[in-house]
Design an enzyme around this catalytic site. Structure first.
Site, short mmCIF file in Angstrom:
data_model
loop_
_atom_site.label_atom_id
_atom_site.label_comp_id
_atom_site.label_asym_id
_atom_site.label_seq_id
_atom_site.Cartn_x
_atom_site.Cartn_y
_atom_site.Cartn_z
N SER A 1 0.80 -1.21 0.00
CA SER A 1 0.00 0.00 0.00
C SER A 1 0.84 1.27 0.00
O SER A 1 1.42 1.62 -1.01
CB SER A 1 -0.98 -0.03 1.18
OG SER A 1 -2.05 0.82 0.92
N LYS B 1 -1.17 -4.26 -3.23
CA LYS B 1 -2.44 -3.65 -2.82
C LYS B 1 -2.58 -2.30 -3.48
O LYS B 1 -1.91 -1.34 -3.11
CB LYS B 1 -2.53 -3.51 -1.31
CG LYS B 1 -3.85 -2.90 -0.86
CD LYS B 1 -3.90 -2.71 0.63
CE LYS B 1 -5.19 -2.02 1.01
NZ LYS B 1 -5.28 -0.65 0.46
N ASP C 1 9.07 4.96 -11.09
CA ASP C 1 8.57 5.56 -12.32
C ASP C 1 9.34 6.81 -12.70
O ASP C 1 9.53 7.11 -13.89
CB ASP C 1 7.08 5.90 -12.17
CG ASP C 1 6.19 4.68 -12.36
OD1 ASP C 1 6.73 3.57 -12.52
OD2 ASP C 1 4.95 4.83 -12.35
#
Length: 485
Positions: free
Chosen positions: A317, A342, A328
């Site tokens: 999470s 999650k 990224d």
């Protein structure tokens, strides 16, 4: 469902305090919390099939009939409140593993937990089908010091069998006053006999961060994302710089292993500490007007310092939001094993006088637009903790009736063409003569040692191979074939 593969995500508790997965701990499980107004103030839109009022009334009548049957005929008396609470839990937990109903006490306990201070053993457990499974011990707590591991099963408390009992009952038994003793009987994979450990209960104060300096290389561990995490990160980083003489010339290792998540706001602030600009995370809800996007705040507090992030199957999470954003943006290199997976957001809707509802209300997406729901974050470089199969093997994809992975524009991270040359030669697992992993001895932590080696290489400073300093591996002499021919 067998004992070993039971999926223990019905509810989650920390040291006897309710902390359901997807809010501040998961867990394994794991999670994101967005406080909102009382439930009655939340916008409501009828479901597509709710126009059939006759069918709705028929189903409510069915519920009332079964309620009366149970109340009148169950083997022992049961209160109306207990029946209704169980029904509410069933309605919500049947939607996905992270939605549930919290009683007033459970809601209060959850609020205490997010503050980072509560009583108990420092042990996160989950239950289903009567089994109590350890998700993770919290760093520095009695459970952690006793060597309890993710994946352990607690089968007895103070010599009394709890296997088959409701999780609430087991949790109540683990609660108690500080400085009192408790004995747990544990079953562990690949261990032939039960393990018996005696712990002393204490007030648990979750360390927002832990920091160490290895020569001129910084190390910061975030065990959970609580209210103070971002501020403690800033303090820890400043202290590391001071100890290093003003600059971490050997780079920084950020450890998010076995971090089950926590507060969304803290995940955004931690990411923004390292990322100068651009998106951190976005959420997409059922109603487009409720979808949101959060961007970095315009500065990189580390001024481009080389960073390596450690992740594993217990990283969930909020920790996946941070690692996904850093990956990224090519701001850090991720090493370890695939994270939990999650990719959903839970909203807490208080119901005055009657607890709260924790409801999955959105999916979240990394800056490149991918959803990691059920997939997890794949590290840039796979490095296992040990040569054995990992104990922490249950992930989001293993849970029943999980949300589908949808809405993302891709499932894989952007291609990396910026990995250091050393990354190609980092082994995926420790050599046979690597010392047994001991959580209290950093020199035995293979993932950490390879992370330090990698980030030093990225920083352009000497990066000795930790394997090179090991004593020679013992050689084995083949057994002599004494058979006559």
């Amino acid at each position: 469902m067998t004992f070993r593969n039971a999926l223990l995500f019905g509810a989650a508790f920390l040291s006897g305090i309710m902390a359901a997965p997807g809010v501040v701990s998961t867990v394994g499980a794991t999670g994101v919390l967005i406080p909102v107004a009382h439930a009655e103030a939340a916008p409501s839109t009828p479901a597509q099939d709710s126009g059939n009022h006759a069918e709705t009334y028929r189903l409510l009548t069915l519920f009332g009939s079964i309620f009366d049957l149970v109340r009148a005929n169950y083997v022992e008396p049961v209160s109306d409140r207990e029946l209704i609470t169980n029904a509410l839990n069933g309605m919500l937990s049947g939607l996905d593993p992270h939605s549930s109903y919290m009683t007033e006490k459970q809601y209060a306990d959850m609020q205490v937990q997010t503050s980072g201070k509560f009583g108990g053993l420092g042990l996160e457990v989950q239950g289903e089908d009567g089994h109590v499974r350890v998700v993770s011990p919290i760093d520095g707590t009695p459970a952690w010091k006793a060597g309890i591991k993710p994946g352990d099963y607690i089968v007895a408390i103070d010599g009394h069998n709890i296997d088959g009992s409701p999780l609430n009952d087991a949790v109540e038994k683990m609660r108690g006053k500080p400085d009192t003793k408790i004995t747990l009987t544990i079953i562990r994979a690949k261990t032939t006999k039960p393990i018996i450990v005696t712990l002393t209960r204490e007030i648990i104060r979750i360390e927002a961060v832990k920091a160490e300096l290895y020569d001129k290389t910084g190390y910061i561990r975030i065990p959970q994302f609580t209210e103070d995490t971002a501020e403690e990160l800033r303090k820890a980083y400043a202290e590391l710089k001071r100890k290093a003489g003003g600059k971490l010339t050997g780079g920084l290792v950020l450890d998010l292993r076995n971090d089950p998540g926590g507060l969304l706001t803290q995940a955004i602030d931690v990411s923004s500490f390292f990322i100068p600009s651009g998106e951190i995370v976005s959420t997409r809800a059922r109603h487009p007007k409720d979808s949101q996007r959060w961007d970095a705040k315009g500065t990189d507090a580390t001024d481009g310092l080389p960073i390596v992030v450690l992740i594993n199957g217990g990283s969930a999470s909020a920790s996946e939001i941070v690692s996904g954003a850093l990956q990224d943006h090519h701001r850090a290199v991720l090493i370890g094993t695939k994270s939990f997976g999650k990719g959903s957001v839970q909203t807490i809707m208080p119901i005055p006088g009657n607890g709260a509802v924790r409801l999955t209300t959105a999916r979240y997406y990394t800056p490149s637009g991918r959803s990691i729901q059920g997939l997890g974050i794949a590290p840039d470089i796979v490095v296992k903790e040990s040569r054995e199969d990992p104990v922490f093997s249950i992930r989001e994809a293993d849970l029943s009736h999980i949300l589908k992975n949808q809405g993302g524009n891709q499932t894989k991270p952007p291609a990396r063409n910026d990995l250091p040359a050393l990354s190609a030669s980092i082994p995926h697992e420790p050599p046979a003569n690597w010392p047994t992993f001991d959580i209290t001895k950093p020199a035995t932590d293979f993932q950490l040692q390879e992370g330090l080696r990698l980030v030093r290489s990225m920083a352009g400073v000497p990066a000795p191979d930790p394997v090179a300093s090991l004593p020679p591996a013992p050689t084995t002499t083949p057994a002599k074939n004494e058979a006559s021919h």
